[in-house]
Design a protein around this motif. Structure first.
Motif, PDB file in Angstrom:
ATOM      1  N   LEU A  96       0.915  -1.243  -0.241  1.00 54.93           N
ATOM      2  CA  LEU A  96      -0.010  -0.073  -0.079  1.00 54.93           C
ATOM      3  C   LEU A  96       0.626   1.166   0.075  1.00 54.93           C
ATOM      4  O   LEU A  96       0.173   2.331  -0.291  1.00 54.93           O
ATOM      5  CB  LEU A  96      -0.928  -0.191   1.025  1.00 54.93           C
ATOM      6  N   VAL A  97       2.068   1.272   0.285  1.00 54.89           N
ATOM      7  CA  VAL A  97       2.780   2.411   0.363  1.00 54.89           C
ATOM      8  C   VAL A  97       2.781   3.057  -0.818  1.00 54.89           C
ATOM      9  O   VAL A  97       2.512   4.427  -0.848  1.00 54.89           O
ATOM     10  CB  VAL A  97       4.299   2.018   0.929  1.00 54.89           C
ATOM     11  N   ARG A  98       2.946   2.401  -1.822  1.00 59.29           N
ATOM     12  CA  ARG A  98       3.096   3.066  -3.209  1.00 59.29           C
ATOM     13  C   ARG A  98       1.899   3.770  -3.666  1.00 59.29           C
ATOM     14  O   ARG A  98       1.722   4.842  -4.139  1.00 59.29           O
ATOM     15  CB  ARG A  98       3.598   2.117  -4.447  1.00 59.29           C
ATOM     16  N   PRO A  99       0.693   2.915  -3.604  1.00 65.02           N
ATOM     17  CA  PRO A  99      -0.577   3.644  -3.997  1.00 65.02           C
ATOM     18  C   PRO A  99      -0.702   4.895  -3.089  1.00 65.02           C
ATOM     19  O   PRO A  99      -1.473   5.637  -3.683  1.00 65.02           O
ATOM     20  CB  PRO A  99      -1.665   2.465  -3.729  1.00 65.02           C
ATOM     21  N   VAL A 100      -0.641   4.950  -1.888  1.00 63.79           N
ATOM     22  CA  VAL A 100      -0.773   5.933  -1.293  1.00 63.79           C
ATOM     23  C   VAL A 100       0.277   7.179  -1.550  1.00 63.79           C
ATOM     24  O   VAL A 100      -0.219   8.367  -1.589  1.00 63.79           O
ATOM     25  CB  VAL A 100      -0.102   5.787   0.534  1.00 63.79           C
ATOM     26  N   VAL A 101       1.475   6.784  -1.729  1.00 63.87           N
ATOM     27  CA  VAL A 101       2.280   7.935  -2.487  1.00 63.87           C
ATOM     28  C   VAL A 101       1.835   8.413  -3.832  1.00 63.87           C
ATOM     29  O   VAL A 101       1.612   9.775  -4.045  1.00 63.87           O
ATOM     30  CB  VAL A 101       3.818   7.398  -2.678  1.00 63.87           C
ATOM     31  N   ASP A 102       1.301   7.542  -4.682  1.00 68.23           N
ATOM     32  CA  ASP A 102       0.868   7.673  -5.979  1.00 68.23           C
ATOM     33  C   ASP A 102      -0.477   8.587  -5.833  1.00 68.23           C
ATOM     34  O   ASP A 102      -0.698   9.687  -6.425  1.00 68.23           O
ATOM     35  CB  ASP A 102       0.406   6.534  -6.722  1.00 68.23           C
TER      36      ASP A 102
END
Lengths: 371, 221, 246
Positions: free
Chosen positions: B102-108
């Motif tokens: 989930l870190v990447r979707p949050v950043v995105d």
């Protein structure tokens, strides 16, 4: 020449995009399809290269029914430019431009050489050829889009809102570039836009569409501004149409008057005329600004009281420029220059209006209410 | 086949056992979902703000995500000092997976919040933390739920691997079916895992609709 | 403990040695990933290009993503009987959805204006697919393959439970024998294999994704390796897959 004969497009959901269109586009001209969204202008354009198939009716390109030609073959012979350019992100600029020649079986070397020529033609430096689309500005991408459409030297060019996605300044540059190219290449161009200003600027003929896919007026831009066919066209053409129509009124009848002038270099010692504005010129007779009359406000601005001038009117161009020059000048007099930008006289707004009146009297009836 | 199934499900004690395992499975799979989301939001927030943290956090997340689940379950006790066969290992491992995913979707999603919206919020006097909670996070919900949906399916499926280490949940139906060469528990297990994934997915879609009323108003999905 | 187990020469030879188990694991992975790619890429290209059968493929693929690996492995073992075939079928089945999702999402992700321009310039359907859609789909397609390979490496370890060879053997045999060093060593080896394979595929992805697309990805304000990273691929692919069904 492109001919629409009783062409109708009805989509599966029943909406009619184009309603019984009869229209012919003369060879070697730029014809603009203009109208609000949903008026069928793009659909009409896309039926020419069979991106959309008509429900009924016939479309002829140079006398040949397009439905008799294999779509891919047909499209390779018709240039196609779209909004945002649609460049292939995975190919270099040069290879993008070379696409259609390569599809048509040219050797890679020849196609690339041709592509390089075209980059030059549309005013892009050769070194951009090695770049990828993402590395170009919006305006440059659009130029590449035009170059790509011209690569196989097709006689017909379809342009679907080609300049809508770039900012106004760049857009104007691209429009001028298109007119310059067209003067050189003499293509048959169909140009779709929703922007009436763009339409009257680039179009030699303008077709106005309204919702439901109906053609309401097909005329030259001057005619369109002077005599809108109905209320729809009149409101679509918009405010200021009388003023804008001056873009199409020949300015040959203007008689520039002499005004007091002085040299920029002699400004320190210049005598200000008692009741008249003095025009300041540089060494090459180019206007630099106006010096107020002695009786006027005597504030000392930097530059010895010289006020920046208004827009310049080039002798012989349409009257819109003359009126604007007069209205934007601090002295109330528009500066007239020759083709090289040298001072040739001045003209008042009253004189421009008189010229318009003379024109109208000559023409007999109906030039729209100027000013 | 069907006879086998109905015979298997006919027993009261079996049914009770299955329900227990289902409950345990829900715990094993969904607790990490909550923990993972709770971890990923602050991590993503940090990563989005600091370029260095962004590279390193996303890099670590990437590597964590490559570790096969079974290996992860086994290595966790060595890292956090738990009992080797404790359910908490599975919960910890799946939490880390969820956070890593989930870190990447949050950043995105945070990247995708339009600059003018943030500027407007700042101009109205929001401080960064408040602005994050009131403006950026809500706008990130659609992308975040897309990520949570992927994570939930993955967690529900992976939790059954825990059975190899004797950690219950629906996976236990697979091991017991295999040991006794008896298909019905395996089939029941697969069906329940699929059904659970579907139900959780529907709940998440409903949650997103509830949290993003503006998306519906705009006619978007 | 684990280190000494790993470096014990006795564990590096024989039919239960690390090299043999590693090669077995690699072989299963390769076979299943290739088989899945051979099935899923053409299917994904077809569905993405024509838009036909999307709902079916998307729905089926989504359901398959939720399939519990251990459940499928034990189920196929009991139905198809023991042996490598049932395990390989299970591995392949589980590797199909990520590749399919990646391929389909990649094609769908291609800018509509770009595809329109390709048509307008007179590309045939095949030319469009090969020269425009496929190159544009590569980042997501290969992201899907990477996910599939990870899935297979992990599932191969799980399949040791039904007697398949590979590195999972150390893990499960260690567990059964309460030989914790062996068990952890197995876990470390499996994890290392997954990471190395993923790294190799990342390099491959880098090499074959057209430069213009890498630049485009960077141009969007994202890190250089953006296109090739996983979380995004996974979620983007998933979102594209679901679009058809909701």
């Amino acid at each position: 020449m492109i001919e629409f004969r009783a062409v109708t497009k009805r989509f599966d959901d029943g909406t009619v995009a184009v309603d019984n269109l009869d229209l012919s586009v003369a060879a070697g001209t730029i014809t603009v399809f203009v109208g609000p969204s949903g008026c069928g202008k793009t659909t009409s354009l896309r039926m020419v290269n069979r991106m959309v198939e008509p429900s009924s009716g016939t479309i002829l390109v140079d006398g040949v029914d397009v439905r008799g030609v294999n779509p891919a073959q047909l499209r390779r012979g018709i240039g196609y430019v779209i909004q945002q350019a649609g460049l292939f992100p995975h190919r270099t600029v040069l290879d993008n431009v070379a696409t259609v020649p390569l599809l048509s079986g040219w050797t890679r070397r020849r196609a690339r050489a041709r592509a390089a020529e075209l980059l030059e033609l549309v005013g892009l430096p050769a070194e951009l050829g090695a770049r990828y689309p993402v590395q170009l500005s919006g305006g440059q991408q659009q130029r590449v889009g035009v170059a790509r459409a011209l690569a196989a030297d097709p006689p017909v060019l379809l342009m679907d809102e080609p300049f809508s996605a770039v900012d106004p300044v760049v857009r104007e540059g691209l429009q001028d570039e298109l007119l310059r190219l067209q003067a050189e290449l003499d293509k048959t161009i169909v140009f779709v836009t929703h922007d009436i200003d763009e339409a009257v600027k680039v179009g030699e003929r303008v077709a106005v569409f309204r919702q439901g896919g109906r053609l309401v007026q097909y005329a030259g831009p001057d005619e369109l501004l002077a005599r809108p066919a109905d209320d729809f066209v009149s409101s679509f053409v918009g405010r200021d149409r009388g003023y804008r129509r001056l873009s199409f009124v020949d300015g040959g009848g203007i008689e520039p008057a002499e005004v007091p002038t002085t040299r920029e270099t002699a400004l320190a010692t210049a005598e200000r005329a008692p009741d008249a504005w003095t025009l300041v010129l540089d060494e090459e007779d180019r206007p630099r600004g106006w010096l107020p009359p002695r009786s006027g406000p005597a504030e000392e601005a930097p530059g010895g009281g010289v006020r920046p001038g208004g827009s310049l009117y080039t002798r012989g161009t349409p009257l819109r420029g003359a009126l604007d020059a007069a209205l934007s000048s601090p002295s109330g007099l528009g500066v007239v220059v020759d083709e090289d930008g040298r001072y040739a006289g001045a003209v008042s707004a009253e004189e421009v209006l008189a010229a318009i009146r003379r024109r109208r009297d000559e023409a007999g009836a109906g030039a729209g209410g100027a000013a | 086949m069907l006879d086998d199934l109905s015979r298997y499900l006919g027993s009261e004690s079996t049914r009770q056992l299955i329900v227990d395992q289902l409950v345990q499975h829900v715990e094993l799979a969904l607790l990490p979902l909550v923990v993972g989301v709770a971890l990923a939001i602050p991590l993503g927030w940090l990563a989005q703000r600091h370029p260095l943290l962004r590279t390193s956090l996303l890099g670590v997340a990437n590597v964590v995500y490559t570790v096969p689940s079974l290996a992860f379950f086994v290595v966790i006790p060595g890292v956090i000092g738990t009992q080797i066969l404790a359910p908490v290992n599975v919960i910890a491992a799946l939490s880390v997976y969820t956070a890593a995913l989930l870190v990447r979707p949050v950043v995105d999603a945070l990247d995708a919040v339009p600059g003018h919206v943030i500027a407007a919020a700042t101009a109205m006097g929001y401080r960064p933390l408040r602005r994050f909670l009131a403006v950026e996070l809500p706008l990130a919900v659609p992308v975040l739920t897309a990520g949570v949906r992927v994570a939930s399916v993955s967690n529900i499926s992976l939790a059954s691997v825990g059975a190899l280490l004797g950690i219950g949940g629906l996976g236990a139906l697979f091991t017991s079916g295999f040991q006794t060469s008896y298909l019905p528990p395996i089939i029941v297990g697969i069906v329940l895992v699929l059904a659970l994934a579907l139900v959780v997915d529907l709940v998440l879609v409903g949650l997103r609709r509830l949290l993003t009323p503006w998306a519906r108003a705009g006619g978007a999905r | 403990m684990t280190l000494s187990w790993l470096f014990d020469p006795a564990h590096w030879s024989g039919t239960d040695g690390i090299p043999v188990r590693l090669l077995q694991h690699l072989r299963y992975t390769l076979v299943a990933a290739l088989a899945a790619t051979a099935v899923a890429v053409p299917l994904g290209l077809f569905v993405g290009h024509t838009g036909r059968g999307g709902v079916l493929v998307v729905g089926g693929s989504n359901a398959m993503r939720a399939l519990p690996t251990l459940g499928l492995v034990t189920f196929l073992f009991l139905v198809l009987g023991s042996g490598e075939v049932s395990a390989l079928v299970a591995l392949t089945v589980l590797a199909v959805p990520p590749v399919l999702a990646g391929t389909y999402a990649g094609i769908q992700d291609t800018d509509a204006g770009v595809v329109d321009a390709a048509r307008g310039m007179g590309m045939t359907g095949w030319q469009r697919l090969w020269r425009v859609e496929l190159p544009n789909a590569l980042p997501l397609l290969l992201g899907g393959v990477r996910n599939a390979v990870l899935q297979v490496v992990a599932t191969t370890a799980v399949a040791a439970y039904v007697g398949l060879g590979g590195l999972g053997r150390f893990l499960l045999d260690g567990l059964r024998a309460f030989d914790y060093p062996k068990m952890v060593a197995g876990a470390v080896l499996v994890a290392a294999l997954a990471m190395v394979l993923d790294l190799l595929l990342a390099l491959l992805q880098r090499a074959v994704v057209p430069r213009g697309l890498r630049l485009a990805a960077r141009g969007r304000g994202r890190g250089p390796a953006r296109v090739v990273e996983r979380g995004r691929t996974e979620v983007a692919a998933d979102a594209a897959m679901r679009e058809g069904t909701e």
